[in-house]
Structures are given as C-alpha cells and as structure tokens.
Design an enzyme around this catalytic site. Structure first.
Site, PDB file in Angstrom:
ATOM      1  N   LYS A  40       0.884  -1.172   0.000  1.00 16.95           N
ATOM      2  CA  LYS A  40       0.000   0.000   0.000  1.00 16.95           C
ATOM      3  C   LYS A  40       0.923   1.223   0.000  1.00 16.95           C
ATOM      4  O   LYS A  40       1.293   1.748   1.050  1.00 16.95           O
ATOM      5  CB  LYS A  40      -0.911  -0.029   1.234  1.00 16.95           C
ATOM      6  CG  LYS A  40      -2.042   0.975   1.198  1.00 16.95           C
ATOM      7  CD  LYS A  40      -3.032   0.693   2.318  1.00 16.95           C
ATOM      8  CE  LYS A  40      -4.037   1.809   2.508  1.00 16.95           C
ATOM      9  NZ  LYS A  40      -4.988   1.944   1.410  1.00 16.95           N
ATOM     10  N   ALA A  41       1.345   1.570  -1.207  1.00 17.71           N
ATOM     11  CA  ALA A  41       2.358   2.620  -1.368  1.00 17.71           C
ATOM     12  C   ALA A  41       1.733   3.851  -1.996  1.00 17.71           C
ATOM     13  O   ALA A  41       0.846   3.749  -2.853  1.00 17.71           O
ATOM     14  CB  ALA A  41       3.488   2.103  -2.260  1.00 17.71           C
TER      15      ALA A  41
END
Ligand SMILES: Cc1ncc(COP(=O)(O)O)c(C=O)c1O
Length: 306
Positions: A157-158
């Site tokens: 989850k960047a």
C-alpha cells in the site's frame, strides 16, 4: 477533513498544524511512501480498532517490499496508534499511519536513513456517503488499466500506487460516477480506486484474486470470512468485465468504504438496481461486529487502551 488535536510525528505528539514536512522530502517527489487506513469503532465494549494487527502487518510488508527501514518495530507502532486515539479523546476514528523516505538526498534510489513516520487520526464517516450504504452507488469501468505485473507491486500500500487510483477515480467523477473500477492488464476485473470488488451471480460470491492487481484488502478478508460463516460459497477467481452487467449483485469493500452496494455499472442496472439481499446480509454481519450482534470469533476487535 476534521482536524484533531495531535498527530504523532517522528517520535512525539505534535499539534495537528505542526506535523509538516520539507518540500525537498523524497516521498513528496517520488511517491516513496507507504501507509495504512484503519478504523476505530465505538463498539458496545468501548472504542476498538478493527484488525489493527493485520493493518500494521501490511504496513511492515509494504516497507519490506520497498526495502524501507522502519525506525520502530510493530509493537511500538501499535502503542503509538493507541496513543494517538487516547490523546485525541476519540471514540471512533479513521487512523492513518504513514512512513516515507525523508529529507536528505534526491537520488531516486532513496536515502539509507530510516523512514520518517507519522500517525494521524480523525473522525471520518461513510466514505461514499450514508445514502450509498442503502441505495448503492453508480460506478464506471475506467479506461485506465490497473498496474501491470512486474511494474509496481500492488500488495504494497504505497503512495505511488494511488496515482493509478487517482486517474481511475477522477475519470469516474468526470462521468458523474461515485467511483471507478479498474481492469487488470489482461482485461479482467481488478478493483475500485480505493475498494475491493465482489460480484454475486447465481447465489455464489466471486471476487478477483490477489494476482489481479488488487490491494489485498483486510475488509475483503473479513467479508469473505463472514460470508462463509453465513453459508455462502465464495470464490476468488478472475472475472470478466461483463459479469458486472449480468450479476445479481455487485458490492465494494474497504476500510474507508466499509461494505457498499453498487446499483449501476456504466449506466447498466445491477440486478434490480438497488441493494441486494446478499449485500444487505453482509452489511448486517459486518456492522454487527460493533454492536455485538455478530460474534467476533477471530479477535478482529482490539479495544483502545485508555
Ligand atoms: C486500492 C485499494 N484497494 C482496496 C482497498 C481496501 O483495503 P482495506 O479493506 O484493507 O482497507 C483499499 C483501501 O485502502 C484501497 O485503497
């Protein structure tokens, strides 16, 4: 955004407005940040995090994928999340832990220094609106494809991944939809700009697998578990776009979104064009976790330590 009093930033609680970064921060230029979105619910047993441990595990997985050194371990991070809720006297909140490559060098490969970290929390109601919970939302399939394999890892989850989500979501809004759906590089269904997607067809619940460029959602896992508990068959498999048009029900899940029915896709009514019985049953089971009508058999709720 409803501001609260304190944000934890690089080692201490600071007033909300003082949690700032330098414009030359690496993460700001190159999308080199990772984050989480976690909810605290005001449950019958008091304020409790939903799946705090699993969210923080995903945060540390994201750090590992990007070789980002976290300045603290998961236990300390857990304590910080609790601290932010109690310091802000919140009973229900959306919690946003963030780690980013900081100020120091603008070389693309980043800095060897540990990441900078913040944790904010603030009240946030239904992401797609209260009415959406009952009536459903209108969505459109995007002309933007989700990330292809071997480009950017979707299990992380960047921050950078959300450029894809922004394109999908902005296009959807331009067409008058509440949300956009991305297809994966093979043309199968991936997910919403900020939600996982489920389809009900002939009574069976289907959802794309993690290889379909999805974020492995924690609400997705909860929903699958609750659905199986209610006796539904759930299949994780590749789904063609057109199943959205002929499904009995479509719904989306996410921490911010929770469980929301979809009433139209590309202007075509899904089923009867309103919330279907499977979605309603799953919403009841999901929200029942917080008023005690659904048993928390897996220990998903973690009371906030006062
Ligand atoms: C792209 C994307 N997919 C799926 C989800 C749902 O994940 P979760 O249920 O863990 O919040 C999110 C939510 O953050 C998201 O941003």
């Amino acid at each position: 955004m409803l501001e609260t009093e304190f944000i934890w930033h690089n080692g201490k609680l600071v007033p909300w407005k003082e949690a700032t970064v330098h414009v030359m921060t690496h993460g700001l230029h190159y999308g080199s940040s990772i984050f989480e979105g976690i909810r605290v619910y005001d449950t019958s047993g008091g304020p409790a995090f939903l799946c705090l441990g699993r969210h923080l595990k995903r945060l540390y997985d994201s750090a590992k994928i990007y070789r980002m050194e976290m300045p603290m371990g998961i236990e300390e991070m857990t304590a910080i999340c609790h601290q932010v809720i109690t310091a802000n006297k919140l009973k229900a909140a959306y919690v946003r832990p963030l780690a980013y490559r900081g100020y120091g060098t603008l070389t693309v490969y980043g800095t060897p220094d540990p990441a900078e970290v913040s944790v904010a929390a603030f009240p946030w109601g239904a992401y797609l609106g209260e009415e959406a919970m009952e009536k459903g939302v209108d969505v459109g399939v995007s002309s933007w494809t989700r990330l292809a394999p071997n480009t950017l890892p979707t299990m992380a989850k960047a921050g950078g991944n959300y450029l894809s989500s922004q394109l999908i979501s902005m296009e959807a809004h331009r067409h008058g939809y509440v949300e956009g759906i991305g297809l994966d590089a093979t043309g199968n269904i991936s997910e919403g700009a900020g939600e996982n997607l489920f389809v009900v067809r002939e009574g069976i619940i289907h959802t794309p697998p993690i290889s379909a460029a999805i974020l492995p959602g924690i609400t997705r896992d909860i929903t699958i578990d609750l659905a199986r508990r209610l006796g539904y068959e759930v299949r994780e498999e590749n789904l063609p776009r057109e199943i959205l048009y002929v499904a009995e029900e479509v719904f989306m899940t996410g921490t911010a979104t929770e469980v929301v029915p979809v009433r139209t896709v590309d202007g075509i009514e899904v089923g009867a064009g309103s919330r279907g019985p499977v979605t309603a049953a799953l919403q009841k089971a999901f929200f029942g976790l917080f008023d005690g009508t659904t048993e928390d058999t897996k220990g998903w709720l973690e009371p906030v330590e006062v």
